[in-house]
Scaffold this active site. Structure first.
Site, mmCIF file in Angstrom:
data_model
loop_
_atom_site.group_PDB
_atom_site.id
_atom_site.type_symbol
_atom_site.label_atom_id
_atom_site.label_comp_id
_atom_site.label_asym_id
_atom_site.label_seq_id
_atom_site.Cartn_x
_atom_site.Cartn_y
_atom_site.Cartn_z
ATOM 1 C CB THR A 43 -7.216 1.218 -0.937
ATOM 2 O OG1 THR A 43 -7.086 2.351 -1.800
ATOM 3 C CG2 THR A 43 -7.203 -0.033 -1.765
HETATM 4 N N1 LIG Z 1 -4.089 2.643 -1.116
HETATM 5 C C1 LIG Z 1 -4.834 3.619 -0.636
HETATM 6 O O1 LIG Z 1 -5.358 3.548 0.443
HETATM 7 C C2 LIG Z 1 -4.998 4.828 -1.478
HETATM 8 C C3 LIG Z 1 -6.280 5.429 -1.113
HETATM 9 N N2 LIG Z 1 -7.120 5.771 -2.129
HETATM 10 C C4 LIG Z 1 -6.143 6.428 -0.005
HETATM 11 O O2 LIG Z 1 -7.139 6.721 0.613
HETATM 12 O O3 LIG Z 1 -5.079 6.927 0.291
#
Ligand SMILES: NC(=O)C[C@H](N)C(=O)O
Length: 161
Positions: free
Chosen positions: A10
């Site tokens: 993210t």
């Molecule tokens: N907050 C995040 O980074 C979640 C993300 N989608 C991950 O790669 O784990």
């Protein structure tokens, strides 16, 4: 010199949309550092660009190889939050004798209210002061690799005890 290895998540603006996989974004870690007008030496290298749930053993081994080969003893790893704890534990057990800090964000790096710049600044500051070991710097806290858990209810990383 601070060596920064990026791995996606993210913090790099990567969003996982069910059924559609990963959406791309134009956010980069370099952009955050340039905006902050930082004045320390650093190098940024992308090791892979994945939602952390998709990271496999091969990816981790590649990351470890990059850490071992890096000239710097101060390493920042930007990483998705879902499996950050697992990567920290994997690397921590290797006793690489470098200061390694993992950081990510809960809110998309491309969003106006992202926690990415705060988290990055906090992690880089910690990295410069900490002794060699592996840490997660999140939620304004520094947590050692063998004493950290992510609380899914509060969206915070915490000490186990
Ligand atoms: N907050 C995040 O980074 C979640 C993300 N989608 C991950 O790669 O784990």
């Amino acid at each position: 010199m601070i060596q920064i290895f990026t791995t996606g998540g993210t913090i790099e603006g990567l969003d996982y949309v069910d059924g559609k996989g990963i959406t791309q974004s134009s956010v980069t870690i370099e952009t955050f550092l340039e905006k902050a007008n930082v004045d320390f030496e650093y190098a940024v290298e992308s090791v892979f660009k994945k939602d952390s749930r998709a990271i496999d053993e091969k990816d981790i081994q590649l990351l470890v190889q990059r850490i071992r080969n890096a000239n710097s003893t101060k390493i920042l790893i930007t990483h998705g939050t879902f499996t950050m704890e697992d990567t920290a534990k994997y690397i921590g057990k290797l006793n690489l004798k470098k200061t390694i800090v993992l950081v990510g964000s809960f809110i998309l790096g491309s969003s106006a209210d992202t926690d990415a710049p705060f988290n990055l600044g906090y992690a880089i500051s910690s990295l410069q002061l900490l002794k060699p070991d592996v840490y997660i710097a999140m939620n304004g806290q520094v947590l050692l690799w063998n004493n950290v858990s992510k609380n899914l209810e509060t969206n915070k990383f915490e000490r186990n005890e």
